[in-house]
Design a protein around this motif. Structure first.
Motif, PDB file in Angstrom:
ATOM      1  N   ASN A 170       0.833  -1.199   0.000  1.00 13.88           N
ATOM      2  CA  ASN A 170       0.000   0.000   0.000  1.00 13.88           C
ATOM      3  C   ASN A 170       0.868   1.249   0.000  1.00 13.88           C
ATOM      4  O   ASN A 170       2.071   1.193   0.227  1.00 13.88           O
ATOM      5  CB  ASN A 170      -0.960  -0.011   1.196  1.00 13.88           C
ATOM      6  CG  ASN A 170      -0.229   0.073   2.520  1.00 13.88           C
ATOM      7  OD1 ASN A 170       0.847  -0.495   2.703  1.00 13.88           O
ATOM      8  ND2 ASN A 170      -0.824   0.773   3.474  1.00 13.88           N
ATOM      9  N   ASP A 171       0.263   2.371  -0.226  1.00 11.85           N
ATOM     10  CA  ASP A 171       0.959   3.660  -0.341  1.00 11.85           C
ATOM     11  C   ASP A 171       2.051   3.622  -1.412  1.00 11.85           C
ATOM     12  O   ASP A 171       3.124   4.216  -1.266  1.00 11.85           O
ATOM     13  CB  ASP A 171       1.549   4.100   1.004  1.00 11.85           C
ATOM     14  CG  ASP A 171       0.695   5.150   1.683  1.00 11.85           C
ATOM     15  OD1 ASP A 171       0.149   6.007   0.967  1.00 11.85           O
ATOM     16  OD2 ASP A 171       0.555   5.106   2.914  1.00 11.85           O
ATOM     17  N   ASN A 172       1.760   2.857  -2.473  1.00 12.02           N
ATOM     18  CA  ASN A 172       2.659   2.750  -3.623  1.00 12.02           C
ATOM     19  C   ASN A 172       4.051   2.253  -3.226  1.00 12.02           C
ATOM     20  O   ASN A 172       5.061   2.687  -3.779  1.00 12.02           O
ATOM     21  CB  ASN A 172       2.770   4.106  -4.351  1.00 12.02           C
ATOM     22  CG  ASN A 172       3.291   3.953  -5.769  1.00 12.02           C
ATOM     23  OD1 ASN A 172       3.115   2.909  -6.399  1.00 12.02           O
ATOM     24  ND2 ASN A 172       3.944   4.979  -6.267  1.00 12.02           N
ATOM     25  N   GLN A 173       4.108   1.348  -2.259  1.00 15.94           N
ATOM     26  CA  GLN A 173       5.383   0.747  -1.887  1.00 15.94           C
ATOM     27  C   GLN A 173       5.869  -0.172  -2.999  1.00 15.94           C
ATOM     28  O   GLN A 173       5.115  -1.002  -3.508  1.00 15.94           O
ATOM     29  CB  GLN A 173       5.235  -0.076  -0.610  1.00 15.94           C
ATOM     30  CG  GLN A 173       5.029   0.713   0.657  1.00 15.94           C
ATOM     31  CD  GLN A 173       5.051  -0.205   1.860  1.00 15.94           C
ATOM     32  OE1 GLN A 173       6.106  -0.545   2.378  1.00 15.94           O
ATOM     33  NE2 GLN A 173       3.876  -0.609   2.305  1.00 15.94           N
ATOM     34  N   LYS A 174       7.136  -0.042  -3.323  1.00 18.20           N
ATOM     35  CA  LYS A 174       7.774  -0.910  -4.305  1.00 18.20           C
ATOM     36  C   LYS A 174       9.190  -1.229  -3.835  1.00 18.20           C
ATOM     37  O   LYS A 174       9.903  -0.344  -3.348  1.00 18.20           O
ATOM     38  CB  LYS A 174       7.814  -0.239  -5.682  1.00 18.20           C
ATOM     39  CG  LYS A 174       6.440   0.016  -6.286  1.00 18.20           C
ATOM     40  CD  LYS A 174       6.540   0.767  -7.609  1.00 18.20           C
ATOM     41  CE  LYS A 174       5.148   1.054  -8.159  1.00 18.20           C
ATOM     42  NZ  LYS A 174       5.195   1.861  -9.404  1.00 18.20           N
ATOM     43  N   ASN A 175       9.565  -2.489  -3.989  1.00 20.81           N
ATOM     44  CA  ASN A 175      10.905  -2.901  -3.582  1.00 20.81           C
ATOM     45  C   ASN A 175      11.429  -3.936  -4.572  1.00 20.81           C
ATOM     46  O   ASN A 175      10.737  -4.899  -4.904  1.00 20.81           O
ATOM     47  CB  ASN A 175      10.889  -3.497  -2.165  1.00 20.81           C
ATOM     48  CG  ASN A 175      12.262  -4.003  -1.750  1.00 20.81           C
ATOM     49  OD1 ASN A 175      13.222  -3.248  -1.735  1.00 20.81           O
ATOM     50  ND2 ASN A 175      12.368  -5.281  -1.446  1.00 20.81           N
ATOM     51  N   VAL A 176      12.639  -3.721  -5.069  1.00 21.84           N
ATOM     52  CA  VAL A 176      13.304  -4.672  -5.952  1.00 21.84           C
ATOM     53  C   VAL A 176      14.714  -4.886  -5.431  1.00 21.84           C
ATOM     54  O   VAL A 176      15.417  -3.925  -5.088  1.00 21.84           O
ATOM     55  CB  VAL A 176      13.370  -4.156  -7.404  1.00 21.84           C
ATOM     56  CG1 VAL A 176      14.150  -5.139  -8.279  1.00 21.84           C
ATOM     57  CG2 VAL A 176      11.981  -3.944  -7.968  1.00 21.84           C
ATOM     58  N   ASP A 210      12.470   7.588  -1.790  1.00 22.27           N
ATOM     59  CA  ASP A 210      12.966   6.586  -2.732  1.00 22.27           C
ATOM     60  C   ASP A 210      14.479   6.481  -2.609  1.00 22.27           C
ATOM     61  O   ASP A 210      15.155   7.454  -2.236  1.00 22.27           O
ATOM     62  CB  ASP A 210      12.565   6.923  -4.173  1.00 22.27           C
ATOM     63  CG  ASP A 210      13.269   8.161  -4.705  1.00 22.27           C
ATOM     64  OD1 ASP A 210      14.432   8.054  -5.145  1.00 22.27           O
ATOM     65  OD2 ASP A 210      12.664   9.255  -4.670  1.00 22.27           O
ATOM     66  N   THR A 211      14.982   5.299  -2.886  1.00 18.71           N
ATOM     67  CA  THR A 211      16.423   5.088  -2.818  1.00 18.71           C
ATOM     68  C   THR A 211      16.831   4.055  -3.850  1.00 18.71           C
ATOM     69  O   THR A 211      16.081   3.121  -4.156  1.00 18.71           O
ATOM     70  CB  THR A 211      16.860   4.624  -1.410  1.00 18.71           C
ATOM     71  OG1 THR A 211      18.278   4.483  -1.376  1.00 18.71           O
ATOM     72  CG2 THR A 211      16.246   3.287  -1.055  1.00 18.71           C
ATOM     73  N   THR A 212      18.029   4.232  -4.403  1.00 18.76           N
ATOM     74  CA  THR A 212      18.637   3.284  -5.321  1.00 18.76           C
ATOM     75  C   THR A 212      20.046   2.993  -4.836  1.00 18.76           C
ATOM     76  O   THR A 212      20.813   3.930  -4.566  1.00 18.76           O
ATOM     77  CB  THR A 212      18.693   3.850  -6.752  1.00 18.76           C
ATOM     78  OG1 THR A 212      17.364   4.169  -7.181  1.00 18.76           O
ATOM     79  CG2 THR A 212      19.306   2.840  -7.714  1.00 18.76           C
ATOM     80  N   GLN A 213      20.374   1.708  -4.706  1.00 20.67           N
ATOM     81  CA  GLN A 213      21.665   1.310  -4.157  1.00 20.67           C
ATOM     82  C   GLN A 213      22.265   0.192  -4.999  1.00 20.67           C
ATOM     83  O   GLN A 213      21.557  -0.715  -5.445  1.00 20.67           O
ATOM     84  CB  GLN A 213      21.513   0.836  -2.709  1.00 20.67           C
ATOM     85  CG  GLN A 213      20.994   1.923  -1.772  1.00 20.67           C
ATOM     86  CD  GLN A 213      20.667   1.398  -0.392  1.00 20.67           C
ATOM     87  OE1 GLN A 213      19.763   0.591  -0.245  1.00 20.67           O
ATOM     88  NE2 GLN A 213      21.393   1.850   0.611  1.00 20.67           N
TER      89      GLN A 213
END
Length: 702
Positions: A170-176, A210-213
């Motif tokens: 929910n709340d547009n959560q996205k994880n890759v 948002d974060t990109t690692q």
């Protein structure tokens, strides 16, 4: 007195009840004494969060990993990897983030020499375990009286399957998350980790994240069996920091679960950062001596709108090394270990700038006699830069040496003796053109050019002993002490600040069996010249040495396997933290707070959990935590009631290479404050905790 009797009765009951149990292969610590050692053998309180717990709870933020450890407070007011951490009261002075606690990753300090920690570039999906040492005196703890949090990532040398993980919520959560690891040849290994996360937090204003690692590791085994492991990582993190609420606005949040259009001036706070880091660690055995040198470097930049001003810093460099060695030898005809080393770390910032907010809503206020007018800032409308407010160059240098001797006198009685000496030097030059005035709510002329040239000699040490009451139960006792220097920002507020001195006395009991694990700790921590944050009107923070504080506490946690499939447990912390002597500045006058309780620390804090795992791959876990009432200010005029049984739930199924699980945090969607405070003028401030968050995750290993 009744409490003390109860504590020692509990120790006796635990020792008697468990004396006939069998020995368990228990958790190991690889950081507390800088050599691998069973946690039961360590003469201090230490908690280990293992890889299974991290995976089962789908831990993406450091606070989710630590919030059920007794004596540790981990609260995020932004629902992001930017928590406020407190260990046994240390870290309470922080406006945000972490102070007085050393955070390390694979032996490399993430904490700056002046005690500030950035969690932006820690990818929790690459972390295999977390170790938490509580209190002063750790051999790892440089300028940290609260303790050490050590994150251990997945080594390139360890066998591990490749994996891909995707999650939505929910709340547009996205994880890759993508993890690749393999052998180039018999002596060379490499791994690559990529993670991307996003959440809108649309239930309140200005809280997108948002974060990109990306992390690349390379390891080589030499012909003499020595090893080198290198890591290169990049992080880009964008975090909007939500505003706090008044009492009336908090009441609306408790009814609706929404936080919109609040009256706070600072509606556009944020921290956007980019970080490149490189570290290298080498290990070689020569006879009975193992050499473990580490070298590290990182370069970072951030755009950080905060209360009053916008920080813009794009030229920051960190250089450091830790030259460690371990020497195995005999003492009292028993195996012993000597650990020694030297450290050097330099943080250098060039041409850091502060700006006024460009887009603001204002009002003109006339007061006094003769009448005078001032243009007040009512609210920010964006986080765009306005006029230049100041510039600063700084260099912080830390260097020191440490040593430890760990030995046994008999098969049952062991000792750990450690000490370290560090020198911390600040060299800061700047020009304050304008500053924000909290009393008038407007910008005013600054002090102009300034310089801070200060240094502190920091001492820390510990003497600890363990005694095996039975084959599976150890009792321990320790005396530890350390200094805590003020930070650069605190010195800017008050150049007369002195370093604090923390001395901790602790006894405890640790038990490990096939189906039972428990830890009991009883401590008393005396702090002289503790650096305390004083909340002025409108949220202004002033720092002062408090005189003396006295922190008494009890911590207990256990885990019990009811069956081969069912595990239950819990944790409890009792905290009695008071000011012995403290005069607080209120409207220019000193007011005694002697005997008052320290704010924000509840007397009672506990958590419970139950886990169910079947051989066919089905698994589920329920965790509930309670945070008791606490005083909102140093004057002890008002309490916040805390929260009860905030429940997190996981259910999943794992078969062969596939794993699917549903994680729900704050299952019953309770609306409460992660922090409640009150300034010396009686103005209350509340920061909302996250309502229910749900994420469905699928992982494929190949």
């Amino acid at each position: 007195m009744r409490l003390k009797y109860s504590i020692f009765a509990l120790i006796a009951l635990n020792a008697n009840f468990l004396s006939a149990e069998t020995i368990n292969l228990e958790q190991m610590s690889v950081t507390a004494t800088k050599v691998e050692k069973a946690t039961k053998e360590i003469s201090e309180s230490i908690a280990v969060v293992d890889e299974k717990t991290i995976e089962d709870k789908n831990i993406l933020n450091i606070q989710d990993a630590l919030q059920n450890i007794p004596g540790v407070i981990a609260e995020s007011s932004s629902n992001s990897p930017s928590p406020r951490l407190i260990i046994r009261g240390a870290g309470l002075k922080a406006r945000y983030g972490v102070r007085e606690i050393m955070v390390m990753k694979d032996g490399v300090p993430m904490t700056d020499p002046d005690s500030f920690t950035r969690f932006d570039f820690i990818d929790m999906q690459d972390v295999s375990s977390i170790e938490v040492q509580k209190g002063p005196g750790s051999i790892n703890a440089v300028n940290s009286t609260g303790g050490v949090i050590q994150l251990i990532t997945k080594s390139v040398f360890d066998e591990d399957k490749n994996s891909i993980k995707v999650g939505v919520g929910n709340d547009n959560q996205k994880n890759v998350n993508l993890k690749l690891r393999g052998a180039i040849d018999e002596n060379d290994f490499a791994s690559f980790t990529f993670s991307s996360r996003k959440i809108d937090n649309s239930w309140r204003d200005n809280n997108e994240f948002d974060t990109t690692q990306a992390t690349l590791k390379y390891g080589h085994i030499f012909d003499d069996e020595s090893t080198i492991e290198n890591e290169l990582s990049y992080t880009e993190s964008n975090l909007n920091l939500p505003a706090s609420m008044t009492r009336e606005e908090f009441e609306i949040f408790k009814q609706t679960g929404k936080q919109h259009d609040t009256s706070n001036q600072w509606q556009n706070s944020a921290r956007d950062s980019k970080i490149v880091s490189l570290n290298s660690k080498y290990e070689k055995e020569v006879g009975n001596i193992t050499y473990k040198p580490r070298f590290y470097f990182n370069s970072w930049e951030h755009y950080h709108p905060v209360t009053g001003l916008i920080n813009d810093s794009d030229d920051n460099k960190v250089f450091g090394t830790d030259l460690e060695f371990n020497a195995a030898h005999k003492l009292f005809s028993k195996d012993a270990m000597f650990v020694g080393g030297v450290t050097l770390k330099m943080d250098k910032t060039n041409d850091s700038k502060k700006y006024q907010y460009r887009d603001i809503q204002t009002q003109t206020v006339t007061s006094g006699w003769p009448p005078s007018s001032v243009t007040q800032i009512v609210k920010t409308l964006s986080n765009e830069k306005g006029l230049l407010a100041g510039t600063e160059d700084s260099q912080t240098l830390l260097y020191g040496t440490y040593l430890m001797e760990s030995f046994k006198v008999t098969d049952k009685l062991g000792f750990d003796i450690s000490a370290r000496v560090d020198k911390l030097k600040f060299d800061i030059d700047g020009n304050e053109i304008t500053t924000y005035d909290y009393s008038t709510k407007s910008y005013k002329a600054g002090i102009g050019e300034y310089a801070i040239d200060n240094s502190f000699t920091l001492l820390s040490g510990k003497v600890g002993s363990t005694y095996a009451i039975t084959d599976n139960t150890n009792i321990y006792a320790s005396i530890a002490g350390a200094n805590q220097a003020p930070t650069t920002s605190e010195l800017g507020e008050n150049e007369d600040l002195e370093k604090s001195q923390s001395v901790n006395y602790e006894v405890g009991l640790k038990t490990r069996t096939d189906d039972y694990s428990s830890d009991l700790a009883l401590f008393q921590n005396f702090v002289d010249d503790e650096i305390i944050q004083i909340k002025d009107a409108n949220g202004d923070s002033i720092y002062d040495n408090a005189g003396k504080t006295d922190k008494k506490g009890l911590e207990y946690n256990l885990a019990y396997d009811l069956t081969s499939s069912i595990q239950v447990g819990g944790a409890y912390a009792y905290s009695n933290f008071k000011f012995d002597t403290f005069n607080e500045s209120v409207r220019g006058s000193l007011v005694s707070r002697d005997g008052n309780y320290m704010p924000f620390i509840p007397k009672n804090q506990y958590s419970l959990f139950a886990a169910y795992n079947l051989a066919n791959g089905f698994k589920t876990r329920v965790t509930a935590r309670t945070y008791g009432s606490y005083y909102m200010d140093n004057a002890n005029t008002q309490k916040y009631e805390g929260y009860d049984l905030i429940t997190d739930f996981m259910v999943g199924y794992e078969k062969n290479s596939h794993n699917i699980q549903l994680n729900i945090n704050n299952l019953f969607d309770k609306y409460y404050a992660s922090e409640a405070s009150k300034d010396v003028y009686g103005i209350e401030s509340y920061k909302a905790a996250s309502p229910r968050m749900t994420m469905l995750t699928y992982t494929y290993k190949f």
